[in-house]
Design a protein around this motif. Structure first.
Motif, PDB file in Angstrom:
ATOM      1  N   THR A 153       0.843  -1.199   0.000  1.00  0.00           N
ATOM      2  CA  THR A 153       0.000   0.000   0.000  1.00  0.00           C
ATOM      3  C   THR A 153       0.874   1.243   0.000  1.00  0.00           C
ATOM      4  O   THR A 153       1.616   1.494   0.955  1.00  0.00           O
ATOM      5  N   ARG A 154       0.796   2.010  -1.050  1.00  0.00           N
ATOM      6  CA  ARG A 154       1.527   3.270  -1.142  1.00  0.00           C
ATOM      7  C   ARG A 154       0.601   4.426  -0.765  1.00  0.00           C
ATOM      8  O   ARG A 154      -0.585   4.391  -1.061  1.00  0.00           O
ATOM      9  N   GLY A 155       1.203   5.457  -0.189  1.00  0.00           N
ATOM     10  CA  GLY A 155       0.421   6.669   0.041  1.00  0.00           C
ATOM     11  C   GLY A 155       0.013   7.298  -1.281  1.00  0.00           C
ATOM     12  O   GLY A 155      -1.152   7.635  -1.488  1.00  0.00           O
ATOM     13  N   ILE A 156       0.985   7.423  -2.184  1.00  0.00           N
ATOM     14  CA  ILE A 156       0.733   7.969  -3.519  1.00  0.00           C
ATOM     15  C   ILE A 156       1.540   7.159  -4.524  1.00  0.00           C
ATOM     16  O   ILE A 156       2.744   6.943  -4.345  1.00  0.00           O
ATOM     17  N   LYS A 157       0.889   6.738  -5.597  1.00  0.00           N
ATOM     18  CA  LYS A 157       1.580   6.084  -6.710  1.00  0.00           C
ATOM     19  C   LYS A 157       1.272   6.852  -7.983  1.00  0.00           C
ATOM     20  O   LYS A 157       0.119   7.226  -8.240  1.00  0.00           O
ATOM     21  N   ILE A 158       2.314   7.082  -8.784  1.00  0.00           N
ATOM     22  CA  ILE A 158       2.158   7.763 -10.072  1.00  0.00           C
ATOM     23  C   ILE A 158       2.653   6.808 -11.144  1.00  0.00           C
ATOM     24  O   ILE A 158       3.740   6.217 -11.021  1.00  0.00           O
ATOM     25  N   HIS A 159       1.871   6.651 -12.193  1.00  0.00           N
ATOM     26  CA  HIS A 159       2.101   5.573 -13.160  1.00  0.00           C
ATOM     27  C   HIS A 159       1.556   6.035 -14.515  1.00  0.00           C
ATOM     28  O   HIS A 159       0.395   6.410 -14.619  1.00  0.00           O
ATOM     29  N   HIS A 160       2.400   6.057 -15.545  1.00  0.00           N
ATOM     30  CA  HIS A 160       1.981   6.511 -16.873  1.00  0.00           C
ATOM     31  C   HIS A 160       1.294   7.880 -16.776  1.00  0.00           C
ATOM     32  O   HIS A 160       0.104   8.044 -17.049  1.00  0.00           O
ATOM     33  N   ALA A 161       2.093   8.855 -16.360  1.00  0.00           N
ATOM     34  CA  ALA A 161       1.568  10.200 -16.110  1.00  0.00           C
ATOM     35  C   ALA A 161       2.634  11.239 -16.464  1.00  0.00           C
ATOM     36  O   ALA A 161       3.832  10.999 -16.290  1.00  0.00           O
ATOM     37  N   ARG A 162       2.181  12.389 -16.936  1.00  0.00           N
ATOM     38  CA  ARG A 162       3.090  13.462 -17.334  1.00  0.00           C
ATOM     39  C   ARG A 162       2.648  14.779 -16.714  1.00  0.00           C
ATOM     40  O   ARG A 162       1.457  15.037 -16.562  1.00  0.00           O
ATOM     41  N   HIS A 163       3.636  15.588 -16.372  1.00  0.00           N
ATOM     42  CA  HIS A 163       3.372  16.924 -15.843  1.00  0.00           C
ATOM     43  C   HIS A 163       2.467  16.855 -14.608  1.00  0.00           C
ATOM     44  O   HIS A 163       1.397  17.449 -14.551  1.00  0.00           O
ATOM     45  N   ILE A 164       2.944  16.134 -13.613  1.00  0.00           N
ATOM     46  CA  ILE A 164       2.233  15.964 -12.351  1.00  0.00           C
ATOM     47  C   ILE A 164       2.918  16.816 -11.287  1.00  0.00           C
ATOM     48  O   ILE A 164       4.151  16.804 -11.187  1.00  0.00           O
ATOM     49  N   LYS A 165       2.134  17.537 -10.495  1.00  0.00           N
ATOM     50  CA  LYS A 165       2.685  18.355  -9.414  1.00  0.00           C
ATOM     51  C   LYS A 165       1.998  17.979  -8.105  1.00  0.00           C
ATOM     52  O   LYS A 165       0.768  18.017  -8.010  1.00  0.00           O
ATOM     53  N   ILE A 166       2.814  17.625  -7.118  1.00  0.00           N
ATOM     54  CA  ILE A 166       2.303  17.226  -5.814  1.00  0.00           C
ATOM     55  C   ILE A 166       2.989  18.086  -4.763  1.00  0.00           C
ATOM     56  O   ILE A 166       4.227  18.174  -4.730  1.00  0.00           O
ATOM     57  N   ASP A 167       2.202  18.730  -3.913  1.00  0.00           N
ATOM     58  CA  ASP A 167       2.779  19.672  -2.959  1.00  0.00           C
ATOM     59  C   ASP A 167       2.049  19.601  -1.622  1.00  0.00           C
ATOM     60  O   ASP A 167       0.828  19.405  -1.570  1.00  0.00           O
ATOM     61  N   ASN A 168       2.818  19.748  -0.566  1.00  0.00           N
ATOM     62  CA  ASN A 168       2.266  19.891   0.779  1.00  0.00           C
ATOM     63  C   ASN A 168       1.352  18.722   1.148  1.00  0.00           C
ATOM     64  O   ASN A 168       0.168  18.892   1.451  1.00  0.00           O
ATOM     65  N   VAL A 169       1.922  17.533   1.123  1.00  0.00           N
ATOM     66  CA  VAL A 169       1.183  16.313   1.469  1.00  0.00           C
ATOM     67  C   VAL A 169       1.918  15.594   2.598  1.00  0.00           C
ATOM     68  O   VAL A 169       3.144  15.450   2.559  1.00  0.00           O
ATOM     69  N   ALA A 170       1.170  15.154   3.596  1.00  0.00           N
ATOM     70  CA  ALA A 170       1.719  14.374   4.700  1.00  0.00           C
ATOM     71  C   ALA A 170       1.198  12.946   4.589  1.00  0.00           C
ATOM     72  O   ALA A 170      -0.011  12.729   4.485  1.00  0.00           O
ATOM     73  N   ILE A 171       2.119  11.979   4.604  1.00  0.00           N
ATOM     74  CA  ILE A 171       1.757  10.561   4.464  1.00  0.00           C
ATOM     75  C   ILE A 171       2.233   9.827   5.716  1.00  0.00           C
ATOM     76  O   ILE A 171       3.419   9.837   6.040  1.00  0.00           O
ATOM     77  N   ARG A 172       1.316   9.151   6.362  1.00  0.00           N
ATOM     78  CA  ARG A 172       1.625   8.462   7.619  1.00  0.00           C
ATOM     79  C   ARG A 172       1.243   6.983   7.505  1.00  0.00           C
ATOM     80  O   ARG A 172       0.206   6.640   6.954  1.00  0.00           O
TER      81      ARG A 172
END
Length: 227
Positions: A153-172
């Motif tokens: 289980t991942r907090g966030i997974k990115i797969h076959h994606a372009r120009h993605i911006k992720i900011d200010n995220v807390a994963i516990r």
């Protein structure tokens, strides 16, 4: 001149109405941040509505208690902004049990397209994630044993994606915090904190792997308290 003013006002009103229509609150689709209600269907419905509109902003309003989920939040629509303003999503105990194969594994947020049609221009910000991985595995200690029970289980997974911006995220409490996987290109992550993780905090599938990720940047990201 008067006609020009009227046209200008009408145009401004149309733009304002479009901006308003492009915002999709998950609470309007039935989500309740009470720490009990399964909000997965409501969140999915808000995302689907944004997709049908050609993109937009999906909002998790800030709340004192978490939005409970039992399934992956899929972001696979172009021109989508998923924002939370500090709201928390919490994976209910047992939700990922048995989901151990690549095609059915549960990740909290999965940003993905396909090799033929990668998703583009997705933003994710302001979200707090409690992956509650030990609530899935019954506190199995070894990574091999826990993986056999509840997958990765991942907090966030990115797969076959372009120009993605992720900011200010807390994963516990994830198995893995965040991964840019196959087919991820021109992506940026900033101000991400991963704590109490089981295996890894951050990952990138390297470019030398067939269809690996390229042009990935992490900025001001922190990993702490590995379990």
């Amino acid at each position: 001149m008067n006609k020009m003013k009227i046209l200008l006002v009408a145009t401004i009103l149309c733009i304002a109405e479009f901006t308003k229509a492009a915002e999709f609150l998950v609470t309007d689709y039935g989500a309740v941040a009470d720490g009990t209600t399964d909000c997965s269907p409501a969140i999915a419905a808000a995302i689907e509505a944004a997709g049908a509109a050609g993109g937009g902003t999906v909002v998790l309003p800030a709340a004192d208690k978490p939005y409970v989920i039992t399934d992956t939040i899929h972001l696979r629509t172009d021109n989508l902004h998923f924002t939370a303003g500090g709201a928390t999503v919490y994976l209910k105990d047992g939700s990922s049990i048995g989901r151990t194969t690549a095609d059915n594994m549960l990740h909290i947020v999965w940003i993905h397209g396909t090799p033929e049609r990668p998703v583009e221009n997705v933003r994710l910000d302001g979200l707090s994630i409690d992956a509650n991985y030990w609530g899935q595995t019954g506190n199995v200690a070894s990574w091999q044993g826990s993986r056999a029970v509840a997958g990765i289980t991942r907090g966030i997974k990115i797969h076959h994606a372009r120009h993605i911006k992720i900011d200010n995220v807390a994963i516990r409490r994830p198995f893995v915090g965040m991964t840019f996987g196959l087919g991820s290109h021109y992506c940026h992550a900033s101000n991400i904190t991963v704590t109490e993780f089981h295996h890894d905090a951050f990952g990138v599938t390297p470019g030398y792997v067939t269809a690996g990720a390229t042009h990935i940047t992490y900025e001001r990201c922190t990993a702490a308290d590995s379990m």
